[in-house]
Design a protein around this motif. Structure first.
Motif, PDB file in Angstrom:
ATOM      1  N   TYR A  41      36.140  32.449  31.389  1.00 53.97           N
ATOM      2  CA  TYR A  41      35.958  33.477  32.406  1.00 53.97           C
ATOM      3  C   TYR A  41      35.952  34.846  31.730  1.00 53.97           C
ATOM      4  N   PHE A  85      37.030  38.610  32.623  1.00 54.19           N
ATOM      5  CA  PHE A  85      37.780  39.429  33.564  1.00 54.19           C
ATOM      6  C   PHE A  85      37.597  40.898  33.201  1.00 54.19           C
ATOM      7  N   GLY A  99      31.788  37.488  40.451  1.00 54.36           N
ATOM      8  CA  GLY A  99      32.575  36.859  41.497  1.00 54.36           C
ATOM      9  C   GLY A  99      32.731  35.367  41.321  1.00 54.36           C
ATOM     10  N   PHE A 109      44.663  32.950  41.972  1.00 56.84           N
ATOM     11  CA  PHE A 109      43.244  32.715  41.737  1.00 56.84           C
ATOM     12  C   PHE A 109      43.090  31.354  41.075  1.00 56.84           C
ATOM     13  N   ASN A 133      42.902  43.726  43.466  1.00 56.48           N
ATOM     14  CA  ASN A 133      41.802  43.697  44.442  1.00 56.48           C
ATOM     15  C   ASN A 133      42.319  43.841  45.872  1.00 56.48           C
ATOM     16  N   TYR A 136      32.332  33.477  37.620  1.00 55.32           N
ATOM     17  CA  TYR A 136      33.007  33.396  36.324  1.00 55.32           C
ATOM     18  C   TYR A 136      33.099  34.769  35.652  1.00 55.32           C
ATOM     19  N   ASP A 137      32.600  35.770  36.304  1.00 54.92           N
ATOM     20  CA  ASP A 137      32.675  37.165  35.860  1.00 54.92           C
ATOM     21  C   ASP A 137      33.411  37.911  36.967  1.00 54.92           C
ATOM     22  N   ILE A 138      34.703  38.183  36.757  1.00 52.11           N
ATOM     23  CA  ILE A 138      35.584  38.579  37.850  1.00 52.11           C
ATOM     24  C   ILE A 138      36.105  39.995  37.649  1.00 52.11           C
ATOM     25  N   ILE A 179      37.475  38.688  46.347  1.00 54.03           N
ATOM     26  CA  ILE A 179      36.372  39.097  45.488  1.00 54.03           C
ATOM     27  C   ILE A 179      35.503  40.059  46.290  1.00 54.03           C
TER      28      ILE A 179
END
Length: 566
Positions: free
Chosen positions: A319, A321, A268, A312, A305, A270-272, A54
């Motif tokens: 989530y 993404f 980083g 993950f 990433n 729940y918002d990825i 992340i």
């Protein structure tokens, strides 16, 4: 500012001749050219043993930078035009980015690789910014002049989809170097300040606000945009996320405000953000790159990433993404696969801009530079389930994907549901309202043809001229642009400064997931896309180009100037 040519860039026509002469064999490692590298086989890498990295959230610098940022370029700064909107949007935070070499492991079973990175990491740190909070980003270029391998150490950084003034937009000719050999600089340590107002477009029509809230932004990214070397520099590592929040998309799923969407939150957590790339490795596991094949560039591994096929671990909850196609030329057709079946998710944003309402889908196609935001609810799956981000594209040439999909596909990353968690997030039935389309206000229509002539990528038969505008746009005007793809190639077309609304694809309305505002318009072979676009707030030089960055570097780009009607 730096329309002068630096020593690292051959003149445009010389560059194109080199490309044609290379004939697709210009693979470059960190140390050598391998003319027989077209069919190289990389070492095997065990999938799903690397945790998903992340990127760190970029933190603001000390309250006062030295030299103090100012409207006009500081004597120690790379030359630029004065900041537009300096008085209207005084900066509230300042950031410093150090562009430098670093070392990176794509996988534990491959050698460590030298990369170029923002702050020396790949991907670069994630910027989290807020509407009504203008910022300054100071870019220091500490890349070495003696490049060993591909890329140019002269840089120009573009925040992709930012509503930014020309001097802060990362124009391809506004590159600078930290060495005495650069086009405008004379000693190490020079910098370039970019001013980002972080306002909505339409400020002039909403003078008592920060602009039209229907123009809110979301998932953006920043990357190098140096003329002739965008593909190489981005591939080498110069890319990162830039996330924008406002009073609607607040980034807080516990926000008590009645206007807050309360989407899954915590960058980083729940918002990825997920950037998809396809690096290419030789038989020894070293990364290679072909800068000279004008068709495009495809890798032989899949990284998310910066890690090859990572895993993950997720909680049994929703989530968000943010998926960015950061590849040079590769398209993807993505799904979320569980026990061999593509499972539904909610697509909430296209090119980072929230749609009017969520669209339930089981798969989507994404071209280079496009972004798609989806929400996945892992509580729909049993605890200790395995799911996969799955790609079914068939593409073996840089020119674009095949029409048919793969029957086997490719697992890009693994999700493992290993715990429970509280979930106060939601996906409302209504997301972001769109402005009504009024075609009576259109002042001009333009038609552009994207094609290949004599082995060179062109727009309307012309290659990019960094010093000359192809046309001028009147500030405040509303226009219809027709983008036509000629030949058998795919072109993801990106327009700077403003987003557009798709009116039609080959005469038909766009699908539901393309109903919102976009900044990348993918042209399939022979396809024509009509868009509505308006030019507001800022003037100066901007670009339109193919975001297959090999095509872009081989001259499929034009400059247009936005000017006040005098």
């Amino acid at each position: 500012m730096a329309d002068d040519r630096g020593p690292f860039a051959p003149k445009k026509r010389e560059f194109l001749k080199l490309a044609a002469a290379a004939g697709g064999s210009g693979f470059i490692t960190a140390h050598a050219v391998d003319a027989a590298a077209s069919d190289i086989r990389p070492p095997y890498t065990t999938p799903f043993v690397e945790p998903l990295p992340i990127p760190p959230i970029k933190q603001a610098a000390a309250p006062t930078l030295y030299p103090v940022p100012q409207k006009s370029a500081h004597p120690d700064e790379a030359g630029r035009d004065d900041h537009q909107g300096w008085e209207r949007w005084p900066y509230k935070k300042a950031y410093v980015i150090d562009v430098k070499e670093g070392w990176h492991y794509y996988h534990r079973e491959l050698p460590r690789q030298k990369i170029w990175g923002y702050d020396g990491i790949l991907p670069g740190p994630t910027f989290v910014v807020y509407e009504g909070e203008p910022i300054i980003i100071r870019y220091y270029n500490n890349l070495r002049a003696d490049v060993n391998g591909f890329g140019s150490p002269e840089i120009s950084t573009h925040v992709h989809n930012a509503h930014a003034a020309s001097e802060s937009d990362g124009y391809a000719g506004n590159y600078f170097s930290a060495t005495k050999y650069g086009p405008t600089l004379t000693r190490p340590g020079f910098f370039y300040d970019c001013h980002y107002p972080n306002c909505f477009a339409g400020y002039d029509a909403f003078p008592d606000t920060d602009g039209d809230p229907r123009e809110g932004l979301g998932t953006m990214w920043y990357h190098d945009h140096r003329e002739d070397f965008t593909a190489a520099n981005v591939y080498k590592g110069l890319a990162g996320f830039f996330l924008f929040f406002d009073k609607l998309d607040t980034g807080n799923e516990n926000d008590p405000s009645l206007t807050a969407l309360r989407l899954p939150s915590g960058v980083g957590v729940y918002d990825i953000p997920l950037v998809l790339q396809d690096p290419k490795f030789d038989s020894g596991g070293l990364r290679v790159f072909d800068q000279f094949d004008p068709e495009g560039f495809l890798g032989n591994k899949f990284a998310v990433n910066g890690k090859i096929q990572p895993y993950f671990n997720v909680a049994s909850r929703k989530y968000r993404f943010r998926i960015l196609n950061g590849s040079t030329s590769r398209f993807y057709h993505l799904s979320l696969r569980y026990k061999g079946v593509d499972k539904p998710f909610q697509l909430i944003a296209n090119d980072g801009n929230l749609l009017p309402k969520p669209v339930t889908m089981t798969s989507f196609r994404i071209g280079p530079a496009e972004r798609i935001d989806i929400v996945v609810d892992f509580k729909d799956f049993p605890l200790y389930s395995e799911l996969f981000l799955f790609d079914r594209i068939v593409q073996d040439k840089g020119r674009g994907p095949e029409t048919t999909l793969s029957k086997t596909g490719q697992q890009l990353m693994r999700f493992y549901v290993n715990r429970t968690a509280v979930d106060n997030s939601r996906v409302p039935d209504t997301l972001r309202e769109l402005s009504p389309i009024d075609l009576t206000k259109v002042t001009k229509k333009r038609h552009f043809e994207f094609e290949r002539e004599n082995g060179v990528w062109v727009i309307d038969g012309k290659i990019f001229d960094v010093n000359k505008a192809t046309f001028e746009v009147e500030h405040g005007s509303i226009e219809i642009w027709e983008l036509e793809g000629k030949g058998s190639w795919h072109h993801p077309i990106h327009i700077h400064l403003e987003e557009g609304r798709i009116l039609s694809r080959n005469g038909k309305p766009p699908p539901a997931h393309e109903m919102g505002r976009k900044d990348v318009f993918v042209l399939a072979p022979g396809e024509t896309v009509r868009i509505l676009i308006q030019f507001r707030e800022f003037v100066g030089k901007y670009m339109m180009h193919c975001h297959n960055t090999i095509h872009e570097d081989h001259a499929m780009m034009l400059r247009f100037d936005v000017k006040h009607d005098d």
